[in-house]
Enzyme design. Structure first.
Site, PDB file in Angstrom:
ATOM      1  N   LYS A 175       0.853  -1.200   0.000  1.00  0.00           N
ATOM      2  CA  LYS A 175       0.000   0.000   0.000  1.00  0.00           C
ATOM      3  C   LYS A 175       0.882   1.240   0.000  1.00  0.00           C
ATOM      4  CE  LYS A 175      -1.927  -1.588   3.694  1.00  0.00           C
ATOM      5  NZ  LYS A 175      -2.766  -1.902   4.873  1.00  0.00           N
ATOM      6  N   THR A 225      -9.121   9.627   7.598  1.00  0.00           N
ATOM      7  CA  THR A 225      -8.739   8.363   6.946  1.00  0.00           C
ATOM      8  C   THR A 225      -8.541   7.248   7.968  1.00  0.00           C
ATOM      9  OG1 THR A 225      -6.443   9.094   7.100  1.00  0.00           O
ATOM     10  CG2 THR A 225      -7.570   9.508   5.003  1.00  0.00           C
ATOM     11  N   GLY A 252      -8.870   3.954   9.564  1.00  0.00           N
ATOM     12  CA  GLY A 252      -9.445   2.662   9.170  1.00  0.00           C
ATOM     13  C   GLY A 252      -9.241   2.258   7.722  1.00  0.00           C
ATOM     14  N   THR A 253      -8.439   3.015   6.972  1.00  0.00           N
ATOM     15  CA  THR A 253      -8.275   2.683   5.542  1.00  0.00           C
ATOM     16  C   THR A 253      -7.741   1.268   5.321  1.00  0.00           C
ATOM     17  OG1 THR A 253      -6.116   3.764   5.660  1.00  0.00           O
ATOM     18  CG2 THR A 253      -7.896   5.032   4.675  1.00  0.00           C
ATOM     19  N   GLY A 254      -6.691   0.915   6.087  1.00  0.00           N
ATOM     20  CA  GLY A 254      -6.032  -0.376   5.855  1.00  0.00           C
ATOM     21  C   GLY A 254      -6.940  -1.549   6.186  1.00  0.00           C
ATOM     22  N   CYS A 255      -7.656  -1.451   7.317  1.00  0.00           N
ATOM     23  CA  CYS A 255      -8.562  -2.532   7.741  1.00  0.00           C
ATOM     24  C   CYS A 255      -9.689  -2.695   6.713  1.00  0.00           C
ATOM     25  CB  CYS A 255      -9.199  -2.201   9.098  1.00  0.00           C
ATOM     26  SG  CYS A 255      -8.001  -1.834  10.388  1.00  0.00           S
TER      27      CYS A 255
HETATM   28  N1  LIG Z   1      -5.515  10.217   0.945  1.00  0.00           N
HETATM   29  C1  LIG Z   1      -5.783   9.129   0.235  1.00  0.00           C
HETATM   30  N2  LIG Z   1      -6.507   9.200  -0.920  1.00  0.00           N
HETATM   31  C2  LIG Z   1      -6.794   8.100  -1.636  1.00  0.00           C
HETATM   32  N3  LIG Z   1      -6.405   6.850  -1.280  1.00  0.00           N
HETATM   33  C3  LIG Z   1      -5.678   6.708  -0.152  1.00  0.00           C
HETATM   34  C4  LIG Z   1      -5.334   7.827   0.673  1.00  0.00           C
HETATM   35  N4  LIG Z   1      -4.637   7.353   1.760  1.00  0.00           N
HETATM   36  C5  LIG Z   1      -4.548   6.008   1.621  1.00  0.00           C
HETATM   37  N5  LIG Z   1      -5.153   5.615   0.462  1.00  0.00           N
HETATM   38  C6  LIG Z   1      -5.330   4.228  -0.004  1.00  0.00           C
HETATM   39  O1  LIG Z   1      -5.997   3.537   1.047  1.00  0.00           O
HETATM   40  C7  LIG Z   1      -5.582   2.190   1.104  1.00  0.00           C
HETATM   41  C8  LIG Z   1      -5.029   1.879   2.497  1.00  0.00           C
HETATM   42  O2  LIG Z   1      -3.693   2.359   2.536  1.00  0.00           O
HETATM   43  P1  LIG Z   1      -2.950   2.944   3.791  1.00  0.00           P
HETATM   44  O3  LIG Z   1      -1.532   3.097   3.361  1.00  0.00           O
HETATM   45  O4  LIG Z   1      -3.671   4.156   4.289  1.00  0.00           O
HETATM   46  O5  LIG Z   1      -3.144   1.768   4.819  1.00  0.00           O
HETATM   47  P2  LIG Z   1      -2.740   1.655   6.329  1.00  0.00           P
HETATM   48  O6  LIG Z   1      -1.623   2.608   6.624  1.00  0.00           O
HETATM   49  O7  LIG Z   1      -2.519   0.220   6.595  1.00  0.00           O
HETATM   50  O8  LIG Z   1      -4.047   2.137   7.057  1.00  0.00           O
HETATM   51  P3  LIG Z   1      -4.342   2.206   8.643  1.00  0.00           P
HETATM   52  O9  LIG Z   1      -4.009   3.586   9.046  1.00  0.00           O
HETATM   53  O10 LIG Z   1      -5.784   1.883   8.732  1.00  0.00           O
HETATM   54  O11 LIG Z   1      -3.438   1.193   9.320  1.00  0.00           O
HETATM   55  C9  LIG Z   1      -4.562   2.030  -0.028  1.00  0.00           C
HETATM   56  O12 LIG Z   1      -5.250   1.573  -1.177  1.00  0.00           O
HETATM   57  C10 LIG Z   1      -4.052   3.443  -0.224  1.00  0.00           C
HETATM   58  O13 LIG Z   1      -3.493   3.663  -1.496  1.00  0.00           O
HETATM   59  C1  LIG Z   2      -7.774  -2.324  16.725  1.00  0.00           C
HETATM   60  C2  LIG Z   2      -7.103  -1.677  15.576  1.00  0.00           C
HETATM   61  N1  LIG Z   2      -6.718  -2.434  14.536  1.00  0.00           N
HETATM   62  C3  LIG Z   2      -6.104  -1.871  13.469  1.00  0.00           C
HETATM   63  C4  LIG Z   2      -5.875  -0.508  13.419  1.00  0.00           C
HETATM   64  C5  LIG Z   2      -5.210   0.080  12.172  1.00  0.00           C
HETATM   65  O1  LIG Z   2      -4.362   1.073  12.353  1.00  0.00           O
HETATM   66  C6  LIG Z   2      -6.286   0.269  14.545  1.00  0.00           C
HETATM   67  N2  LIG Z   2      -6.093   1.610  14.580  1.00  0.00           N
HETATM   68  N3  LIG Z   2      -6.901  -0.344  15.582  1.00  0.00           N
END
Ligand SMILES: Nc1ncnc2c1ncn2[C@@H]1O[C@H](COP(=O)(O)OP(=O)(O)OP(=O)(O)O)[C@@H](O)[C@H]1O
Ligand SMILES: Cc1ncc(CO)c(N)n1
Length: 261
Positions: free
Chosen positions: A173, A204, A206-209
């Protein structure tokens, strides 16, 4: 029958990430969501105020209850907290005939640790090898492989380093890079770059989950990995566009945008 998806993750009391994000995503994408809770966090828009792991027997028992009776078409993992939980969950997944999406959660968006540093080796040696798709962000790639991604050109090298630990596919990502939000999906032979315009929206959480759960929902419906990832990227991009302010800090993405049309 409705596809059934199991998330193995931590609870986010604020409702934007973790188990809560996973179940909302699954509802929005038309699958039956189920949960194995690994840890409880006291968390909101400004950070993580506390975290408590569940005993490994409680995690195993939840998993067995779901898999032995209801059955699963896909599993997704998120916060696993400790080496003991990582190893127990990896062993459970390796005995389950369903694809697994592994989001190797290390730290929250606010920099709070959600995985013990001592557990990184267990992630490399037990969890990544059972993943159908691993979905590290750039910090997790650096922690797990030592590869630092500074531009889009580094994504292939990072992907190869993660693949060397055994997942079938990896989705790196690139959301934290400047410019478009570009992710790289590869199994070592085919490579897909998924590109979306960056939203200036700061909400943003929760994007990764959300992305990992959407991939699991697609796999449970029988999509191939590239199809599931392409559709999941569309869903998370819409959710980020609709992210909204709640509390004093970083608000959640909008899990329900597709339900409201
Ligand atoms: N500002 C943004 N605009 C559009 N897409 C985004 C943006 N930020 C992240 N993404 C996309 O969101 C998805 C999750 O990526 P991200 O890198 O944010 O995950 P993460 O860091 O694991 O998230 P979390 O903070 O929930 O742990 C990817 O497809 C990424 O390209
Ligand atoms: C419980 C939990 N899982 C995953 C994330 C992702 O960053 C978070 N903030 N909290």
């Amino acid at each position: 029958m409705i596809p059934r998806v199991l998330t193995v993750a931590g609870s986010d009391s604020g409702g934007g990430a973790g188990i809560q994000a996973d179940l909302k995503t699954m509802l929005a994408l038309g699958v039956h969501g189920m949960s194995v809770i690994t840890a409880v966090t006291a968390q909101n828009s400004v950070g993580v105020q506390g975290a408590w792991e569940l005993p490994v027997e409680a995690v195993r028992a939840q998993y067995r209850s779901v898999v032995d009776d209801i059955g699963v078409q896909a599993v997704k993992t998120g916060m696993l907290a400790s080496a003991e939980l990582v190893e127990a969950v990896a062993a459970l997944i390796s005995g389950t005939r369903a694809p697994a999406v592994v989001d190797p959660v290390g730290v929250s968006k606010h920099g709070d640790a959600l995985l013990a540093t001592a557990a990184l080796d267990s992630v490399r040696t037990t969890l990544l090898p059972v993943a159908t798709v691993a979905t590290p962000n750039l910090d997790e790639v650096a922690q797990l492989t030592g590869v630092r991604v500074e531009s889009e050109d580094d994504l292939s090298r990072a992907a190869a380093a993660v693949l060397s630990h055994g997942p079938r596919w990896v989705l790196i990502k690139g959301g934290h890079l400047p410019g478009d939000a570009v992710d790289l999906l590869t199994d070592g032979s085919e490579e897909h770059r998924l590109r979306a315009p960056r939203h200036g929206n700061r909400h943003t959480h929760g994007t990764g989950c959300t992305l990992a759960s959407a991939i699991a929902a697609g796999l449970a419906k029988g999509l191939t990995v590239p199809e599931a990832v392409i559709r999941a990227k569309e869903y998370v991009t819409g959710a980020i566009a609709g992210g909204f302010a709640l509390g004093a800090g970083i608000g959640p993405v909008d899990h329900g945008w597709r339900l409201r049309g």
